[in-house]
Design an enzyme around this catalytic site. Structure first.
Site, PDB file in Angstrom:
ATOM      1  N   SER A  14      17.685 -31.795   9.306  1.00 50.11           N
ATOM      2  CA  SER A  14      17.926 -32.579   8.092  1.00 50.11           C
ATOM      3  C   SER A  14      17.403 -31.814   6.886  1.00 50.11           C
ATOM      4  O   SER A  14      16.200 -31.526   6.788  1.00 50.11           O
ATOM      5  CB  SER A  14      17.225 -33.933   8.185  1.00 50.11           C
ATOM      6  OG  SER A  14      17.142 -34.490   6.900  1.00 50.11           O
ATOM      7  N   HIS A  39      22.367 -31.797   8.858  1.00 48.76           N
ATOM      8  CA  HIS A  39      22.356 -33.220   8.523  1.00 48.76           C
ATOM      9  C   HIS A  39      22.002 -33.379   7.045  1.00 48.76           C
ATOM     10  O   HIS A  39      20.982 -32.854   6.581  1.00 48.76           O
ATOM     11  CB  HIS A  39      21.321 -33.900   9.422  1.00 48.76           C
ATOM     12  CG  HIS A  39      21.230 -35.376   9.294  1.00 48.76           C
ATOM     13  ND1 HIS A  39      22.041 -36.243  10.002  1.00 48.76           N
ATOM     14  CD2 HIS A  39      20.403 -36.164   8.566  1.00 48.76           C
ATOM     15  CE1 HIS A  39      21.714 -37.487   9.712  1.00 48.76           C
ATOM     16  NE2 HIS A  39      20.721 -37.466   8.833  1.00 48.76           N
ATOM     17  N   ASP A  41      21.299 -36.136   4.027  1.00 51.90           N
ATOM     18  CA  ASP A  41      20.943 -37.534   3.810  1.00 51.90           C
ATOM     19  C   ASP A  41      21.276 -37.960   2.388  1.00 51.90           C
ATOM     20  O   ASP A  41      20.688 -37.460   1.432  1.00 51.90           O
ATOM     21  CB  ASP A  41      19.444 -37.721   4.056  1.00 51.90           C
ATOM     22  CG  ASP A  41      19.111 -37.622   5.531  1.00 51.90           C
ATOM     23  OD1 ASP A  41      19.652 -38.429   6.301  1.00 51.90           O
ATOM     24  OD2 ASP A  41      18.332 -36.727   5.910  1.00 51.90           O
ATOM     25  N   MET A  43      21.191 -40.901  -0.285  1.00 50.52           N
ATOM     26  CA  MET A  43      20.495 -42.165  -0.558  1.00 50.52           C
ATOM     27  C   MET A  43      20.748 -42.587  -1.998  1.00 50.52           C
ATOM     28  O   MET A  43      20.775 -41.742  -2.900  1.00 50.52           O
ATOM     29  CB  MET A  43      18.992 -41.982  -0.352  1.00 50.52           C
ATOM     30  CG  MET A  43      18.624 -41.444   1.026  1.00 50.52           C
ATOM     31  SD  MET A  43      16.842 -41.415   1.256  1.00 50.52           S
ATOM     32  CE  MET A  43      16.731 -40.531   2.820  1.00 50.52           C
ATOM     33  N   HIS A  72      25.085 -38.380   6.296  1.00 50.13           N
ATOM     34  CA  HIS A  72      24.526 -39.695   6.638  1.00 50.13           C
ATOM     35  C   HIS A  72      24.423 -40.502   5.349  1.00 50.13           C
ATOM     36  O   HIS A  72      23.556 -40.229   4.516  1.00 50.13           O
ATOM     37  CB  HIS A  72      23.154 -39.458   7.295  1.00 50.13           C
ATOM     38  CG  HIS A  72      22.404 -40.699   7.630  1.00 50.13           C
ATOM     39  ND1 HIS A  72      21.065 -40.676   7.992  1.00 50.13           N
ATOM     40  CD2 HIS A  72      22.777 -42.005   7.688  1.00 50.13           C
ATOM     41  CE1 HIS A  72      20.660 -41.905   8.238  1.00 50.13           C
ATOM     42  NE2 HIS A  72      21.668 -42.732   8.061  1.00 50.13           N
ATOM     43  N   MET A  74      23.356 -43.428   3.310  1.00 54.84           N
ATOM     44  CA  MET A  74      22.462 -44.590   3.208  1.00 54.84           C
ATOM     45  C   MET A  74      22.689 -45.186   1.832  1.00 54.84           C
ATOM     46  O   MET A  74      21.835 -45.138   0.945  1.00 54.84           O
ATOM     47  CB  MET A  74      21.004 -44.139   3.402  1.00 54.84           C
ATOM     48  CG  MET A  74      20.689 -43.813   4.853  1.00 54.84           C
ATOM     49  SD  MET A  74      19.239 -42.759   5.019  1.00 54.84           S
ATOM     50  CE  MET A  74      19.999 -41.172   4.770  1.00 54.84           C
ATOM     51  N   MET A 143      18.822 -45.025  14.104  1.00 57.08           N
ATOM     52  CA  MET A 143      17.642 -44.653  13.315  1.00 57.08           C
ATOM     53  C   MET A 143      16.391 -44.928  14.144  1.00 57.08           C
ATOM     54  O   MET A 143      16.236 -46.019  14.701  1.00 57.08           O
ATOM     55  CB  MET A 143      17.563 -45.475  12.030  1.00 57.08           C
ATOM     56  CG  MET A 143      18.593 -45.168  10.958  1.00 57.08           C
ATOM     57  SD  MET A 143      18.605 -43.480  10.331  1.00 57.08           S
ATOM     58  CE  MET A 143      16.908 -43.198   9.875  1.00 57.08           C
ATOM     59  N   ASP A 181      17.903 -40.225  14.757  1.00 58.19           N
ATOM     60  CA  ASP A 181      17.457 -39.684  13.466  1.00 58.19           C
ATOM     61  C   ASP A 181      16.149 -40.339  13.045  1.00 58.19           C
ATOM     62  O   ASP A 181      16.101 -41.545  12.833  1.00 58.19           O
ATOM     63  CB  ASP A 181      18.564 -39.967  12.436  1.00 58.19           C
ATOM     64  CG  ASP A 181      18.251 -39.425  11.046  1.00 58.19           C
ATOM     65  OD1 ASP A 181      17.274 -38.660  10.901  1.00 58.19           O
ATOM     66  OD2 ASP A 181      19.002 -39.775  10.117  1.00 58.19           O
TER      67      ASP A 181
HETATM   68  C1  DX5 Z   1      15.528 -40.750   6.930  1.00 58.31           C
HETATM   69  C2  DX5 Z   1      16.648 -39.745   7.107  1.00 58.31           C
HETATM   70  C3  DX5 Z   1      16.345 -38.696   8.092  1.00 58.31           C
HETATM   71  C4  DX5 Z   1      15.144 -37.842   7.738  1.00 58.31           C
HETATM   72  C5  DX5 Z   1      14.542 -37.358   9.014  1.00 58.31           C
HETATM   73  O1  DX5 Z   1      15.975 -41.826   6.191  1.00 58.31           O
HETATM   74  O2  DX5 Z   1      17.833 -40.381   7.509  1.00 58.31           O
HETATM   75  O3  DX5 Z   1      17.480 -37.877   8.358  1.00 58.31           O
HETATM   76  O4  DX5 Z   1      15.461 -36.746   6.957  1.00 58.31           O
HETATM   77  O5  DX5 Z   1      13.359 -36.726   8.688  1.00 58.31           O
HETATM   78  P1  DX5 Z   1      12.192 -36.577   9.762  1.00 58.31           P
HETATM   79  O6  DX5 Z   1      12.733 -35.758  10.889  1.00 58.31           O
HETATM   80  O7  DX5 Z   1      11.105 -35.915   8.997  1.00 58.31           O
HETATM   81  O8  DX5 Z   1      11.836 -37.980  10.205  1.00 58.31           O
HETATM   82 ZN    ZN Z   2      19.476 -39.049   8.221  1.00 56.86          ZN
END
Ligand code: DX5
Ligand code: ZN
Length: 229
Positions: A14, A39, A41, A43, A72, A74, A143, A181
């Site tokens: 990620s 990956h 993220d 947000m 991903h 969110m 998750m 994840d």
């Molecule tokens: C959290 C993200 C993850 C995050 C994982 O909301 O969706 O992808 O980056 O990070 P680690 O591996 O540090 O938990």
């Molecule tokens: Zn993620």
């Protein structure tokens, strides 16, 4: 998934925990280590409290790597941005079941724009919510922390959830991949694979300290070791 039909397990670092001032170096390091996807993220400050990246960064990453991009989302109203993320280079797109009011439409829209569709579930969202959509997705992202931030602690009960989903997938004769994840480390990677996970996402365990290439290799070693049993 389209890019990987033979189902070897994959590690998807990620980029949330990467050093964005040196993104190319960081991406090349995880490629050297054997990462199978990247990956990203996304947000929005609404569905989750944090704000991160959008299609512009996805496009820049797409230019520097041959790896599949696992986006991903969110975010609320994911449908508004599916086309933009696909155009930016997203190969796999997952939307959260908790945000998509018309999930069937969202999933089919992801496929229509040309990406591989996945659905993401928060830790407390029951697997039963997947009943009517499992056949339509290529992967389910479970998750194992509450979404929003990197570096959180893995919730161990997710191992049971992975095993239950694995059983449902095989009972229904599907080939849906299971992605996990949050809080993934070398210490839990083997257990996750043994429970039935296909794709592990790791952010802080890859980028926070040491050499990202070496960190990827270490997690992959644990994954491969568990596959052989
Ligand atoms: C959290 C993200 C993850 C995050 C994982 O909301 O969706 O992808 O980056 O990070 P680690 O591996 O540090 O938990
Ligand atoms: Zn993620």
């Amino acid at each position: 998934m389209a890019s990987d039909p033979k189902r070897p397990s994959l590690l998807a670092p990620s980029l949330l925990s990467a050093d964005f001032a040196h993104l190319k170096d960081q991406v090349q390091a995880v490629e050297r280590g054997g990462a199978g996807a990247l990956h990203l993220d996304v947000m929005d400050g609404h569905f989750v409290p944090n704000l991160t990246i959008g299609p512009i960064v996805v496009r820049s990453v797409d230019r520097i790597t041959p790896l599949p991009l696992d986006v991903h989302l969110m975010i609320e109203e994911p449908d508004r941005y599916l086309e933009d993320f696909k155009q930016a280079g997203a190969d796999w797109i997952s939307a959260h079941i908790e945000t998509a009011a018309h999930l069937h439409r969202t999933v089919h829209r992801i496929r229509e724009v040309g990406a591989s569709p996945g659905v993401a579930l928060n830790p407390a969202t029951p697997l039963g919510t997947l009943d009517e959509i499992l056949e339509d997705v290529d992967f389910v992202l479970l998750m194992s922390v509450n979404p929003g931030f990197g570096g959180q602690v893995f919730i161990p009960s997710i191992l049971r959830k992975v095993a239950s989903l694995c059983e449902v997938v095989s009972r229904r004769g599907l080939s849906t991949r299971i992605e996990v994840d949050g809080g993934v480390t070398p210490a839990n990677a083997g257990d996750l694979i043994r429970s039935g996970a296909d794709i592990l996402v790791a952010g802080s365990a890859v980028f926070e300290k040491g050499d990202p290439a070496e960190n990827v290799r270490e997690i992959l070693d644990r994954m491969r070791g568990a596959e052989k049993r």
